[in-house]
Design a protein around this motif. Structure first.
Motif, PDB file in Angstrom:
ATOM      1  N   VAL A  59       0.839  -1.204   0.000  1.00 53.65           N
ATOM      2  CA  VAL A  59       0.000   0.000   0.000  1.00 53.65           C
ATOM      3  C   VAL A  59       0.866   1.243   0.000  1.00 53.65           C
ATOM      4  N   THR A  60       1.905   1.237   0.860  1.00 54.80           N
ATOM      5  CA  THR A  60       2.777   2.414   0.960  1.00 54.80           C
ATOM      6  C   THR A  60       3.574   2.631  -0.312  1.00 54.80           C
ATOM      7  N   ARG A  94       1.040  -8.969  -6.197  1.00 54.07           N
ATOM      8  CA  ARG A  94      -0.229  -8.666  -6.858  1.00 54.07           C
ATOM      9  C   ARG A  94      -0.283  -9.178  -8.299  1.00 54.07           C
ATOM     10  N   VAL A  95       0.894  -9.354  -8.898  1.00 55.38           N
ATOM     11  CA  VAL A  95       0.956  -9.765 -10.305  1.00 55.38           C
ATOM     12  C   VAL A  95       1.243 -11.257 -10.440  1.00 55.38           C
ATOM     13  N   PRO A 150       8.694  -4.754  -7.598  1.00 56.84           N
ATOM     14  CA  PRO A 150       7.533  -5.360  -6.928  1.00 56.84           C
ATOM     15  C   PRO A 150       6.209  -4.897  -7.523  1.00 56.84           C
ATOM     16  N   MET A 151       6.162  -3.646  -8.008  1.00 55.63           N
ATOM     17  CA  MET A 151       4.941  -3.159  -8.641  1.00 55.63           C
ATOM     18  C   MET A 151       4.599  -3.979  -9.878  1.00 55.63           C
ATOM     19  N   ALA A 152       5.623  -4.325 -10.676  1.00 55.72           N
ATOM     20  CA  ALA A 152       5.410  -5.004 -11.953  1.00 55.72           C
ATOM     21  C   ALA A 152       5.437  -6.528 -11.853  1.00 55.72           C
ATOM     22  N   ALA A 153       6.151  -7.068 -10.842  1.00 57.25           N
ATOM     23  CA  ALA A 153       6.331  -8.524 -10.778  1.00 57.25           C
ATOM     24  C   ALA A 153       6.110  -9.090  -9.385  1.00 57.25           C
ATOM     25  N   ARG A 208       3.728 -13.930  -5.832  1.00 52.56           N
ATOM     26  CA  ARG A 208       4.884 -14.131  -4.960  1.00 52.56           C
ATOM     27  C   ARG A 208       5.691 -12.852  -4.851  1.00 52.56           C
ATOM     28  N   ASP A 209       6.437 -12.750  -3.761  1.00 55.15           N
ATOM     29  CA  ASP A 209       7.221 -11.550  -3.503  1.00 55.15           C
ATOM     30  C   ASP A 209       8.505 -11.544  -4.318  1.00 55.15           C
ATOM     31  N   CYS A 210       9.082 -10.360  -4.458  1.00 52.80           N
ATOM     32  CA  CYS A 210      10.423 -10.201  -5.030  1.00 52.80           C
ATOM     33  C   CYS A 210      11.416 -10.196  -3.877  1.00 52.80           C
ATOM     34  N   ARG A 211      12.298 -11.174  -3.840  1.00 52.59           N
ATOM     35  CA  ARG A 211      13.321 -11.248  -2.789  1.00 52.59           C
ATOM     36  C   ARG A 211      14.623 -10.705  -3.362  1.00 52.59           C
TER      37      ARG A 211
END
Length: 208
Positions: free
Chosen positions: A2-3, A52-53, A46-49, A56-59
């Motif tokens: 959200v932030t 939400r997309v 994280p916005m693109a991959a 899974r998270d980007c580590r």
């Protein structure tokens, strides 16, 4: 999320474009290999991959110096973990491989640092060697070349940003020569992705 995605990115950039989403794998271990032009890259990915997309998270694997102070706290919240580029520890490499064995999505900036000068893409061997180590353990990692572009060399408020994903590459053999050959292919694909991103925001660089 959200932030960073709904507040920070949306209020800083008037437009955020994502190209080549069809090249993002939906399953299996992934290494995202992005160009590195600004600290905003860490929020664009994280916005693109991110979750939400892709679900899974980007580590992020980042340098130890970037994990200090307020920035370090923020990066830790984004799922980052540190690595000593000069002498990566076995514990760090094992952790990264364990993430890939678990089918997670790892982000490594193969240039090793931010490059705002427009110089040709030069890759360090870390990402290729990491993919080779995983391959040696029977884990075939999809390496996705990523290009990120901004309407200004140093991103400014209300500018435009774009991120482009190219078709995944796979490591098929081990050794220094194989790593060099893989890096050559990866650099070409990263360059193509970056050119597409820059073109999308009305800015083009021909450096290779």
């Amino acid at each position: 999320m959200v932030t960073t995605q709904d507040l920070v990115l949306r209020n800083f950039f008037r437009q955020r474009l994502v190209l080549g989403k069809e090249h993002l794998p939906s399953a299996g271990p992934v290494l995202l290999a992005p160009t590195h032009r600004a600290r905003w890259d860490g929020l664009m990915l994280p916005m693109a991959a991110g979750r939400r997309v892709t679900g899974r998270d980007c580590r992020f694997m980042v340098t130890r110096t970037e994990m200090k102070g307020i920035q370090g706290w923020f990066l830790h919240r984004l799922g980052c973990f540190p690595v000593d580029q000069a002498r990566p520890s076995l514990a760090t490499l094992r952790y990264a491989i364990d993430l890939m064995v678990d089918g997670q999505q790892l982000v490594v900036f193969p240039e090793g640092k931010i490059n705002r000068t427009g110089k040709a893409i030069r890759l360090k061997q870390g990402l290729a060697r990491l993919a080779q180590l995983a391959h040696g353990k029977g884990v075939d990692v999809q390496v996705v070349p990523v290009g990120i572009g901004y309407s200004e060399a140093v991103p400014k408020p209300f500018g435009r940003a774009a991120i482009c994903f190219e078709e995944p590459l796979m490591v098929s053999s081990t050794g220094r020569n194989a790593a060099n050959n893989f890096n050559d292919k990866l650099a070409l694909s990263m360059h193509a992705a970056e050119q597409a991103a820059l073109s999308a925001v009305g800015r083009l660089s021909n450096s290779l």
